[in-house]
Scaffold this motif. Structure first.
Motif, PDB file in Angstrom:
ATOM      1  N   ALA A 104       2.664  -6.344 -24.646  1.00  0.00           N
ATOM      2  CA  ALA A 104       3.723  -5.998 -23.849  1.00  0.00           C
ATOM      3  C   ALA A 104       3.118  -5.522 -22.604  1.00  0.00           C
ATOM      4  O   ALA A 104       3.703  -6.108 -21.426  1.00  0.00           O
ATOM      5  N   VAL A 105       2.096  -4.845 -22.461  1.00  0.00           N
ATOM      6  CA  VAL A 105       1.263  -4.316 -21.259  1.00  0.00           C
ATOM      7  C   VAL A 105       0.881  -5.768 -20.423  1.00  0.00           C
ATOM      8  O   VAL A 105       1.046  -5.619 -19.087  1.00  0.00           O
ATOM      9  N   ASN A 106       0.308  -6.539 -21.057  1.00  0.00           N
ATOM     10  CA  ASN A 106      -0.253  -7.680 -20.309  1.00  0.00           C
ATOM     11  C   ASN A 106       0.939  -8.447 -19.777  1.00  0.00           C
ATOM     12  O   ASN A 106       0.664  -8.940 -18.562  1.00  0.00           O
ATOM     13  N   ASP A 107       1.994  -8.773 -20.373  1.00  0.00           N
ATOM     14  CA  ASP A 107       2.989  -9.364 -19.850  1.00  0.00           C
ATOM     15  C   ASP A 107       3.565  -8.588 -18.674  1.00  0.00           C
ATOM     16  O   ASP A 107       4.214  -9.346 -17.619  1.00  0.00           O
ATOM     17  N   ALA A 108       3.788  -7.465 -18.784  1.00  0.00           N
ATOM     18  CA  ALA A 108       4.396  -6.646 -17.523  1.00  0.00           C
ATOM     19  C   ALA A 108       3.468  -6.591 -16.426  1.00  0.00           C
ATOM     20  O   ALA A 108       3.792  -6.803 -15.116  1.00  0.00           O
ATOM     21  N   LEU A 109       2.172  -6.839 -16.599  1.00  0.00           N
ATOM     22  CA  LEU A 109       1.124  -7.062 -15.366  1.00  0.00           C
ATOM     23  C   LEU A 109       1.311  -8.198 -14.863  1.00  0.00           C
ATOM     24  O   LEU A 109       1.327  -8.577 -13.611  1.00  0.00           O
ATOM     25  N   LEU A 110       1.324  -9.394 -15.617  1.00  0.00           N
ATOM     26  CA  LEU A 110       1.306 -10.665 -15.155  1.00  0.00           C
ATOM     27  C   LEU A 110       2.576 -10.966 -14.421  1.00  0.00           C
ATOM     28  O   LEU A 110       2.679 -11.904 -13.548  1.00  0.00           O
ATOM     29  N   GLU A 119       0.859  -1.157   0.040  1.00  0.00           N
ATOM     30  CA  GLU A 119      -0.021  -0.194   0.157  1.00  0.00           C
ATOM     31  C   GLU A 119       1.010   1.064  -0.036  1.00  0.00           C
ATOM     32  O   GLU A 119       1.696   1.319   0.759  1.00  0.00           O
ATOM     33  N   GLY A 120       0.427   2.360  -0.919  1.00  0.00           N
ATOM     34  CA  GLY A 120       1.296   3.361  -1.084  1.00  0.00           C
ATOM     35  C   GLY A 120       2.258   3.493  -2.017  1.00  0.00           C
ATOM     36  O   GLY A 120       2.997   4.705  -2.289  1.00  0.00           O
ATOM     37  N   GLN A 121       2.175   2.577  -3.140  1.00  0.00           N
ATOM     38  CA  GLN A 121       3.224   2.629  -3.963  1.00  0.00           C
ATOM     39  C   GLN A 121       2.329   2.045  -5.249  1.00  0.00           C
ATOM     40  O   GLN A 121       1.413   1.170  -5.044  1.00  0.00           O
ATOM     41  N   LEU A 122       2.426   2.860  -6.296  1.00  0.00           N
ATOM     42  CA  LEU A 122       1.740   2.524  -7.647  1.00  0.00           C
ATOM     43  C   LEU A 122       2.444   2.763  -8.893  1.00  0.00           C
ATOM     44  O   LEU A 122       3.263   3.638  -9.061  1.00  0.00           O
ATOM     45  N   ARG A 123       2.612   1.637  -9.724  1.00  0.00           N
ATOM     46  CA  ARG A 123       3.137   1.609 -10.987  1.00  0.00           C
ATOM     47  C   ARG A 123       2.258   1.304 -12.257  1.00  0.00           C
ATOM     48  O   ARG A 123       1.470   0.455 -12.018  1.00  0.00           O
ATOM     49  N   VAL A 157       4.074  -4.001 -13.083  1.00  0.00           N
ATOM     50  CA  VAL A 157       3.174  -2.933 -13.252  1.00  0.00           C
ATOM     51  C   VAL A 157       2.088  -3.147 -12.112  1.00  0.00           C
ATOM     52  O   VAL A 157       1.448  -4.651 -12.357  1.00  0.00           O
ATOM     53  N   ASP A 158       1.116  -2.418 -11.790  1.00  0.00           N
ATOM     54  CA  ASP A 158       0.173  -2.507 -10.962  1.00  0.00           C
ATOM     55  C   ASP A 158      -0.979  -2.104 -11.643  1.00  0.00           C
ATOM     56  O   ASP A 158      -2.055  -2.838 -11.451  1.00  0.00           O
ATOM     57  N   ILE A 159      -1.177  -1.263 -12.574  1.00  0.00           N
ATOM     58  CA  ILE A 159      -2.105  -0.870 -13.325  1.00  0.00           C
ATOM     59  C   ILE A 159      -1.618  -0.758 -14.580  1.00  0.00           C
ATOM     60  O   ILE A 159      -0.705  -0.063 -15.101  1.00  0.00           O
TER      61      ILE A 159
END
Length: 343
Positions: free
Chosen positions: A84-90, A36-40, A94-96
């Motif tokens: 690329a975005v999906n790979d980064a999330l999984l 909590e308190g950090q967001l990528r 990244v968080d969002i």
């Protein structure tokens, strides 16, 4: 207009691929999900990400976090293409994630019953244009093996899905992927330069604002397909996250949603200010008056409430692109009071 120098398509594709691989590699080796308190946040290119530009410029996430008693550190990353975005999330890098409704549905289906990735909010309703600099191409039926169409992510991006939906309407569901063999991965800025300069095998680009408007300033470029002609006004791009991140970071998540809502209100009230924000944050080489005109287009709606996303989900299930059939749009969006009127 962008001031990039024209390149051969092969060089563009190689350069884009190398850049993307480096970025993704760096992300995949990142630490697991923050506390909590950090967001990528991972975003892509274009005016469709204006809500995020305003959120970033005005530090709205940090503002709402402080109001809820938490100091939030926000990190921003720019990628190209839903894959690329999906790979980064999984990968937990990244968080969002920001990408088209097509990539969202792909990762929602892939993580169904596991990480349970769902959409947080829409980024608005915008028409996406498939443009061409080939005078022989009047409709999608005119593309041949001599043509190449740039999209952010072949077969996965919302632009690819729009092209598949159009193909299915013309040739039937069995031929929905008929034009996939003509598509190539290329970031919007590079594809725009190639379409405007000409002289490469790239003759088509399924884009988004403001790149499509910049391309159409060239008299040799014309619209082949308008996404609104396929589905009517709809939300092509969304933000999504894992269920774990949402559950483990309720204050950070809430601050993010509140920040998005504030950004939507700001854009509705101050189009010139929003244009200045876009130029300031993205460093885009675009005429300010032209940008204000684009943002003020009555067909554009900067809103977090999704619109007409379900037809894309229904199509993807129908042709076997996803295995799980959502009962409604609410199956692949997190429950959020601000989104009750979605579709």
């Amino acid at each position: 207009m962008f001031t990039r120098q024209p390149h051969k398509l092969a060089s563009l594709t190689l350069s884009a691929a190398l850049t993307l691989s480096v970025l993704t590699a760096g992300l995949v080796t990142a630490a697991p999900a923050h506390a909590e308190g950090q967001l990528r946040i991972a975003e892509q290119f274009g005016i469709v990400y204006l809500l995020l530009n305003v959120v970033r410029d005005q530090q709205l996430i940090e503002k709402h976090g402080k109001e809820d008693g938490v100091t939030i550190k926000v990190d921003w990353t720019q990628l190209s293409g839903g894959s690329a975005v999906n790979d980064a999330l999984l990968a937990g890098a990244v968080d969002i994630a920001g990408a088209g409704i097509g990539p969202l549905l792909t990762v929602w289906d892939r993580t169904h019953g596991k990480q349970n990735v769902k959409a947080v909010a829409s980024l608005g309703n915008f028409p996406y244009y498939l443009v061409s600099n080939n005078p022989q191409v009047k409709t999608i039926a005119d593309f041949t093996e001599k043509d190449r169409i740039a999209v952010p992510a072949v077969s996965v991006s919302i632009q690819s899905r729009y092209l598949q939906i159009a193909s299915a309407k013309l040739w039937g569901d069995q031929d929905y992927a008929r034009l996939d063999k003509y598509t190539v991965n290329l970031p919007h800025p590079d594809a725009t330069s190639a379409i405007i300069s000409g002289g490469t095998e790239l003759t088509g680009h399924f884009s988004n604002p403001p790149f499509q408007e910049q391309e159409l300033q060239n008299p040799n470029v014309h619209v082949v397909l308008n996404s609104y002609d396929l589905l009517g006004p709809n939300s092509p791009t969304v933000l999504f996250a894992t269920e774990k991140f949402r559950n483990d970071n309720p204050k950070t998540y809430r601050a993010f949603v509140e920040a998005l809502a504030d950004a939507a209100d700001y854009i509705a009230k101050d189009k010139p200010g929003a244009a200045d924000t876009y130029i300031r944050v993205t460093k885009a080489k675009i005429d300010r008056d032209a940008l204000i005109k684009i943002i003020s287009d009555p067909l554009f709606e900067f809103t977090i409430t999704p619109k007409s996303t379900y037809p894309v989900a229904d199509f993807m299930f129908r042709v076997g692109a996803i295995k799980n059939k959502p009962a409604s749009w609410q199956d692949y969006f997190f429950e959020e009071p601000k989104l009750l009127q979605g579709s």
